[in-house]
Design a protein around this motif. Structure first.
Motif, PDB file in Angstrom:
ATOM      1  N   GLY A  65       0.788  -1.228   0.000  1.00 51.09           N
ATOM      2  CA  GLY A  65       0.000   0.000   0.000  1.00 51.09           C
ATOM      3  C   GLY A  65       0.818   1.274   0.000  1.00 51.09           C
ATOM      4  O   GLY A  65       0.259   2.361   0.192  1.00 51.09           O
ATOM      5  N   HIS A  66       2.110   1.181  -0.214  1.00 48.36           N
ATOM      6  CA  HIS A  66       2.949   2.382  -0.167  1.00 48.36           C
ATOM      7  C   HIS A  66       2.654   3.289  -1.363  1.00 48.36           C
ATOM      8  O   HIS A  66       2.061   2.878  -2.363  1.00 48.36           O
ATOM      9  CB  HIS A  66       4.431   1.988  -0.160  1.00 48.36           C
ATOM     10  N   HIS A  67       3.106   4.541  -1.256  1.00 44.83           N
ATOM     11  CA  HIS A  67       2.909   5.518  -2.331  1.00 44.83           C
ATOM     12  C   HIS A  67       4.247   6.135  -2.740  1.00 44.83           C
ATOM     13  O   HIS A  67       4.327   7.319  -3.079  1.00 44.83           O
ATOM     14  CB  HIS A  67       1.943   6.615  -1.876  1.00 44.83           C
ATOM     15  N   LEU A  68       5.283   5.318  -2.739  1.00 49.43           N
ATOM     16  CA  LEU A  68       6.625   5.820  -3.043  1.00 49.43           C
ATOM     17  C   LEU A  68       6.954   5.777  -4.529  1.00 49.43           C
ATOM     18  O   LEU A  68       7.944   6.373  -4.955  1.00 49.43           O
ATOM     19  CB  LEU A  68       7.665   5.000  -2.266  1.00 49.43           C
ATOM     20  N   GLY A  69       6.168   5.055  -5.297  1.00 51.29           N
ATOM     21  CA  GLY A  69       6.434   4.966  -6.723  1.00 51.29           C
ATOM     22  C   GLY A  69       7.754   4.276  -7.013  1.00 51.29           C
ATOM     23  O   GLY A  69       8.125   3.289  -6.366  1.00 51.29           O
ATOM     24  N   VAL A  70       8.510   4.828  -7.958  1.00 53.41           N
ATOM     25  CA  VAL A  70       9.758   4.205  -8.387  1.00 53.41           C
ATOM     26  C   VAL A  70      10.819   4.231  -7.291  1.00 53.41           C
ATOM     27  O   VAL A  70      11.758   3.422  -7.297  1.00 53.41           O
ATOM     28  CB  VAL A  70      10.277   4.909  -9.663  1.00 53.41           C
ATOM     29  N   TRP A  71      10.671   5.125  -6.327  1.00 49.02           N
ATOM     30  CA  TRP A  71      11.650   5.193  -5.236  1.00 49.02           C
ATOM     31  C   TRP A  71      11.627   3.940  -4.365  1.00 49.02           C
ATOM     32  O   TRP A  71      12.592   3.656  -3.652  1.00 49.02           O
ATOM     33  CB  TRP A  71      11.389   6.430  -4.375  1.00 49.02           C
ATOM     34  N   SER A  72      10.544   3.191  -4.427  1.00 52.28           N
ATOM     35  CA  SER A  72      10.463   1.967  -3.622  1.00 52.28           C
ATOM     36  C   SER A  72      11.490   0.924  -4.049  1.00 52.28           C
ATOM     37  O   SER A  72      11.809   0.012  -3.278  1.00 52.28           O
ATOM     38  CB  SER A  72       9.056   1.372  -3.723  1.00 52.28           C
ATOM     39  N   VAL A  73      12.015   1.056  -5.276  1.00 52.28           N
ATOM     40  CA  VAL A  73      13.023   0.103  -5.754  1.00 52.28           C
ATOM     41  C   VAL A  73      14.263   0.130  -4.867  1.00 52.28           C
ATOM     42  O   VAL A  73      14.932  -0.895  -4.676  1.00 52.28           O
ATOM     43  CB  VAL A  73      13.407   0.423  -7.217  1.00 52.28           C
ATOM     44  N   PHE A  74      14.569   1.286  -4.302  1.00 54.22           N
ATOM     45  CA  PHE A  74      15.809   1.429  -3.538  1.00 54.22           C
ATOM     46  C   PHE A  74      15.703   0.892  -2.113  1.00 54.22           C
ATOM     47  O   PHE A  74      16.730   0.686  -1.458  1.00 54.22           O
ATOM     48  CB  PHE A  74      16.221   2.906  -3.502  1.00 54.22           C
ATOM     49  N   ILE A  75      14.496   0.669  -1.626  1.00 53.19           N
ATOM     50  CA  ILE A  75      14.350   0.208  -0.239  1.00 53.19           C
ATOM     51  C   ILE A  75      14.960  -1.176  -0.032  1.00 53.19           C
ATOM     52  O   ILE A  75      15.744  -1.374   0.907  1.00 53.19           O
ATOM     53  CB  ILE A  75      12.866   0.246   0.177  1.00 53.19           C
ATOM     54  N   PRO A  76      14.656  -2.190  -0.870  1.00 52.96           N
ATOM     55  CA  PRO A  76      15.325  -3.486  -0.676  1.00 52.96           C
ATOM     56  C   PRO A  76      16.837  -3.420  -0.870  1.00 52.96           C
ATOM     57  O   PRO A  76      17.573  -4.198  -0.254  1.00 52.96           O
ATOM     58  CB  PRO A  76      14.672  -4.377  -1.746  1.00 52.96           C
ATOM     59  N   ILE A  77      17.302  -2.495  -1.704  1.00 53.10           N
ATOM     60  CA  ILE A  77      18.747  -2.350  -1.896  1.00 53.10           C
ATOM     61  C   ILE A  77      19.399  -1.856  -0.610  1.00 53.10           C
ATOM     62  O   ILE A  77      20.439  -2.377  -0.178  1.00 53.10           O
ATOM     63  CB  ILE A  77      19.042  -1.388  -3.063  1.00 53.10           C
ATOM     64  N   VAL A  78      18.787  -0.851   0.008  1.00 52.58           N
ATOM     65  CA  VAL A  78      19.307  -0.335   1.279  1.00 52.58           C
ATOM     66  C   VAL A  78      19.290  -1.430   2.344  1.00 52.58           C
ATOM     67  O   VAL A  78      20.261  -1.612   3.094  1.00 52.58           O
ATOM     68  CB  VAL A  78      18.486   0.886   1.738  1.00 52.58           C
ATOM     69  N   GLY A  79      18.181  -2.167   2.399  1.00 49.71           N
ATOM     70  CA  GLY A  79      18.109  -3.271   3.355  1.00 49.71           C
ATOM     71  C   GLY A  79      19.191  -4.301   3.109  1.00 49.71           C
ATOM     72  O   GLY A  79      19.818  -4.803   4.051  1.00 49.71           O
TER      73      GLY A  79
END
Length: 332
Positions: A65-79
């Motif tokens: 349900g997030h609203h981050l759009g394309v920026w959400s791609v970077f979250i698993p990378i950071v993790g």
């Protein structure tokens, strides 16, 4: 012949020492229930923090349900970057799903686990799932609960066999608390970890699972994790369909296993340190989540929808393929 029969039966007898180990297993069952609670809260915390930018804990939260759009791609990378650092400078034992590592500790390490594994494994697993990793809680809780059981046994200088029993008791207790399935947790523990069906180990493991399952109600609520609605009795044709589905699932699981091995081989050939592998896997997870956001995270909400026929058609097929691919690559 009688002497041989008595000798064979002797290995399945119980002595007063079983009562001592069982009492210890009860304590481990209590600890496992709280470990399971901590793991679920950590997963919820990291999911809310990374995908919704809020501080909150509760039940498992879906990242879809997030609203981050394309920026959400970077979250698993950071993790993945954080987990790689934790594995390199903390303990390599936190790498992997959890079940193979528990098996390694039993078969090779004489059921000894390090104290830092009990801390780093739930933390790294919660961070991985909370940043979109398409994994379940069963592997992490088996490893973490098992680590607590092993450490408890080491503190009392117990034998290797008793250490194994308490390690498995911790794993079964954690499974029982997470999924509210004490019987299934015991059967899984016997099949995957104990490699025996004897009173000396079965009774303590069953006691730990029962106690952890009972504590789940006040700690995490009553009822099944995957509630389903009732259905009419299956017609004969539907039973044949179930048989076909079972065959397809069997071949599919074999294909998925091969995909995991292929992923491991691919990462092993990369000319970079393994510390960077989780970040590369995170990139694939992020891209997959961009296509199908519901493929991210622990996925228990997806299972509930599947069981209640709320996911069908081409969307389900695309979600299945995406989840399988990102899971295999991220795990590899």
């Amino acid at each position: 012949m009688s002497a041989v029969a008595d000798a064979n039966r002797g290995d399945f007898t119980a002595n007063p020492r079983v009562l001592v180990v069982t009492l210890m297993a009860v304590f481990i069952g209590v600890a496992s229930a709280f470990v399971a609670l901590a793991l679920t809260k950590l997963i919820s915390f990291f999911t809310n923090l990374f995908y919704y930018q809020r501080i909150a804990v509760g039940e498992f939260t879906s990242p879809a349900g997030h609203h981050l759009g394309v920026w959400s791609v970077f979250i698993p990378i950071v993790g993945g970057l954080i987990i790689g650092l934790m594995a390199r400078y903390g303990s390599e034992k936190i790498r992997g799903h959890g079940i193979p590592e528990a098996l390694e500790a039993i078969l090779i390490g004489r059921s000894r686990m390090e104290a830092r594994v009990a801390v780093l494994k739930p933390l790294s697993s919660a961070l991985s799932i909370g940043t979109g990793g398409p994994f379940g809680a069963e592997g992490p809780i088996i490893m973490t609960g098992g680590a607590f059981g092993s450490l408890f046994a080491q503190g009392f200088h117990m034998s290797a066999a008793e250490r194994k029993t308490l390690l498995v008791a911790g794993a079964a207790g954690g499974m029982s608390a997470i999924f509210a399935t004490p019987v299934a947790a015991v059967l899984l523990a016997v099949e995957l970890l104990l490699f025996e069906w004897k009173p000396r180990s079965f009774i303590p493991v069953a006691a730990a699972a029962a106690v952890a399952g009972a504590l789940r109600v006040p700690l995490m609520g009553a009822g099944p994790v995957f509630a389903t609605s009732g259905h009419l009795p299956l017609a004969p044709l539907a039973l044949f369909s179930a048989l076909a589905l079972g065959l397809i699932a069997g071949f599919g699981s074999g294909l998925l296993t091969r995909l995991v091995y292929a992923s491991e081989d691919f990462f092993g050939k990369l000319p970079i340190h393994w510390m960077w592998w989780p970040a590369i896997g995170g990139m694939v997870v992020g891209l997959g989540g961009l296509l199908y956001p519901r493929a991210l995270g622990i996925g228990y909400d997806v299972i509930r929808d599947l069981l209640n026929a709320r996911l069908i058609g081409t969307f389900l097929l695309g979600l299945l393929i995406t989840k399988a691919v990102i899971w295999a690559i991220a795990l590899g």
